[in-house]
Design a protein around this motif. Structure first.
Motif, PDB file in Angstrom:
ATOM      1  N   GLU A  83       0.874  -1.180   0.000  1.00 59.98           N
ATOM      2  CA  GLU A  83       0.000   0.000   0.000  1.00 59.98           C
ATOM      3  C   GLU A  83       0.895   1.209   0.000  1.00 59.98           C
ATOM      4  O   GLU A  83       1.400   1.603   1.045  1.00 59.98           O
ATOM      5  N   GLY A  84       1.107   1.769  -1.182  1.00 57.37           N
ATOM      6  CA  GLY A  84       2.019   2.904  -1.285  1.00 57.37           C
ATOM      7  C   GLY A  84       3.391   2.503  -0.789  1.00 57.37           C
ATOM      8  O   GLY A  84       3.930   1.484  -1.220  1.00 57.37           O
ATOM      9  N   PRO A  85       3.956   3.272   0.122  1.00 57.31           N
ATOM     10  CA  PRO A  85       5.315   2.973   0.604  1.00 57.31           C
ATOM     11  C   PRO A  85       5.360   1.843   1.632  1.00 57.31           C
ATOM     12  O   PRO A  85       6.434   1.431   2.043  1.00 57.31           O
ATOM     13  N   ASN A  86       4.212   1.345   2.034  1.00 57.53           N
ATOM     14  CA  ASN A  86       4.174   0.357   3.112  1.00 57.53           C
ATOM     15  C   ASN A  86       3.781  -1.035   2.648  1.00 57.53           C
ATOM     16  O   ASN A  86       3.127  -1.195   1.625  1.00 57.53           O
ATOM     17  N   TRP A  87       4.178  -2.027   3.443  1.00 59.52           N
ATOM     18  CA  TRP A  87       3.613  -3.362   3.354  1.00 59.52           C
ATOM     19  C   TRP A  87       2.590  -3.461   4.481  1.00 59.52           C
ATOM     20  O   TRP A  87       2.870  -3.065   5.610  1.00 59.52           O
TER      21      TRP A  87
END
Ligand SMILES: [Zn+2]
Length: 120
Positions: A20-24
């Motif tokens: 999700e965008g820059p995240n897991w």
């Protein structure tokens, strides 16, 4: 490899995780609670050796998991060698986590390599 890269490799093989965008974003292997971390820095999660290195666990992806900092800490306290819990109890606990890791396992497409020259 930095912590973010290692955690990202583990998350890529865990079916509960998605980008999700820059995240897991996915689930902690120990408590199954929601967990998100920064793919670049690994901030927000901890790398877990399911079978501890001190007990013969390896660095292969099947023995690694993404967990909350607090869950990792609790596991460490629970299995503190000074508490003298039995090897059998530890093995049962580890087997359960390894099993959960297997259930969630997702194969990752290996990076495509160009065909070696001269071998057609
Ligand atoms: Zn957790």
């Amino acid at each position: 490899m930095n912590q973010g890269e290692i955690l990202s490799r583990v998350a890529a093989t865990d079916g509960t995780f998605r980008r999700e965008g820059p995240n897991w974003v996915g689930k902690c292997l120990i408590c199954n609670g929601p967990l998100a971390f920064d793919a670049r820095t690994g901030e927000g999660a901890t790398l877990e050796h399911i079978r501890a290195r001190s007990r013969g666990g390896g660095q292969d992806l099947a023995n690694l998991a993404v967990v909350h900092d607090r869950c990792n800490g609790e596991k460490g306290r629970r299995w503190d060698p000074r508490k003298r819990r039995s090897q059998e109890e530890y093995d049962t606990f580890v087997a359960r986590l390894l099993n959960r890791r297997q259930e969630r396992w997702r194969d990752v497409e290996p990076p495509r390599k160009p065909a070696p020259p001269g071998r057609t």
